[in-house]
Design a protein around this motif. Structure first.
Motif, PDB file in Angstrom:
ATOM      1  N   LEU A  51      40.028  26.664 -30.849  1.00  0.00           N
ATOM      2  CA  LEU A  51      38.759  26.969 -31.492  1.00  0.00           C
ATOM      3  C   LEU A  51      38.071  25.692 -31.976  1.00  0.00           C
ATOM      4  CD1 LEU A  51      40.108  29.904 -33.686  1.00  0.00           C
ATOM      5  CD2 LEU A  51      38.660  30.150 -31.662  1.00  0.00           C
ATOM      6  N   GLU A 237      33.378  35.574 -36.003  1.00  0.00           N
ATOM      7  CA  GLU A 237      32.891  36.468 -34.946  1.00  0.00           C
ATOM      8  C   GLU A 237      31.763  35.818 -34.164  1.00  0.00           C
ATOM      9  OE1 GLU A 237      31.925  39.946 -37.148  1.00  0.00           O
ATOM     10  OE2 GLU A 237      34.022  40.635 -37.288  1.00  0.00           O
ATOM     11  N   CYS A 240      33.208  32.739 -32.005  1.00  0.00           N
ATOM     12  CA  CYS A 240      33.987  33.208 -30.853  1.00  0.00           C
ATOM     13  C   CYS A 240      33.101  33.847 -29.786  1.00  0.00           C
ATOM     14  CB  CYS A 240      35.060  34.192 -31.313  1.00  0.00           C
ATOM     15  SG  CYS A 240      36.386  33.429 -32.272  1.00  0.00           S
ATOM     16  N   ARG A 241      31.944  34.318 -30.198  1.00  0.00           N
ATOM     17  CA  ARG A 241      31.024  34.963 -29.260  1.00  0.00           C
ATOM     18  C   ARG A 241      30.143  33.953 -28.528  1.00  0.00           C
ATOM     19  NH1 ARG A 241      29.237  38.136 -32.636  1.00  0.00           N
ATOM     20  NH2 ARG A 241      27.194  37.247 -33.174  1.00  0.00           N
ATOM     21  N   ASP A 245      35.410  29.475 -24.618  1.00  0.00           N
ATOM     22  CA  ASP A 245      36.759  28.923 -24.668  1.00  0.00           C
ATOM     23  C   ASP A 245      36.829  27.776 -23.658  1.00  0.00           C
ATOM     24  OD1 ASP A 245      39.465  28.332 -24.425  1.00  0.00           O
ATOM     25  OD2 ASP A 245      40.099  30.417 -24.572  1.00  0.00           O
TER      26      ASP A 245
END
Length: 257
Positions: A51, A237, A240-241, A245
């Motif tokens: 992350l 949230e 991560c959206r 990655d």
């Protein structure tokens, strides 16, 4: 009355302070050294995807803003698998230099910490600023390509009375960027109404922009420790959206539907 409310929320947060990790010194301008800390996730979080790290920009220095006010959010981000970076801007806490009224020199502090954190952690970054630190952090969002997104908590699009201060020199940067932006705002914020926030977001014609309004919550309430978990969850949230990655390669042209 506003100053009293600010003092009470800072006192409340000070009673909830966590001990920061070891401190580092980061050079900003000539003669300006910043005290910074890196908050690492616990070992049971190490198996998560790589992350981005989150650089936290504290509240307005002229009204008592300092890195310690962001420790609670740093801890909550750690619990969600994120590295977090806190630091005192110039003229505050353990940092040298002189703080400025609307934070234009402090932009260079954010840029310097981002460069240092990226080199030390080897990760992309997200800038997250709170209150008066939100406009300052927003001005640094396009300073480095490895800064991938932005989160503003109680972004001050209005004016602060007594003395009257406007953070308008910072607005253009956050409006024109094409990087993803999330604004977390109390619906009863005394500086930026939902209507004003929406008016500014309508000017943002490039890139994703989102908002999350917290009903019945004011500007200083949102800065309090009671909302650290909510803010960290909303940021998680969002990040991560919108931040891919890095382990996943984008599809080639002939593989796209």
């Amino acid at each position: 009355k506003m100053a009293l409310r600010k003092f009470m929320f800072q006192l409340h947060r000070s009673l909830c302070i966590r001990v920061p990790p070891s401190s580092f010194t980061v050079a900003s301008d000539v003669g300006v050294n910043l005290r910074a800390s890196i908050w690492n996730p616990s070992e049971n979080q190490l198996g998560l995807p790589p992350l981005p790290a989150v650089v936290l920009v504290h509240q307005w220095s002229m009204m008592g803003g300092e890195a310690s006010l962001m420790y609670g959010i740093a801890h909550e981000l750690n619990r969600r698998g994120f590295h977090a970076v806190t630091f005192d801007m110039r003229g505050v806490g353990g940092s040298t230099g002189t703080k400025t009224l609307v934070g234009c020199d402090e932009i260079r502090d954010v840029e310097a910490v981002c460069k240092w954190a990226h080199k030390r952690l080897g990760r992309d970054l997200v800038i997250m600023g709170s209150s008066g630190g939100a406009p300052i952090g927003g001005s640094a969002v396009d300073s480095h390509p490895f800064v991938r997104a932005y989160v503003g908590i109680g972004y001050v699009f209005g004016s602060i009375p007594s003395p009257s201060v406007s953070f308008s020199p910072h607005f253009d940067a956050i409006v024109r960027t094409s990087k993803p932006r999330l604004f977390i705002m109390g619906a009863d914020d005394c500086f930026t109404s939902p209507a004003l926030l929406q008016f500014m977001m309508d000017k943002m014609t490039k890139g994703p922009r989102e908002r999350q309004l917290i009903p019945g919550v004011g500007h200083f309430e949102l800065e309090g420790p009671d909302f650290d978990s909510l803010v960290a969850t909303a940021a998680m949230e969002f990040i991560c959206r919108v931040v891919p990655d890095p382990r996943v390669e984008p599809p080639r042209g002939d593989e796209q539907g």
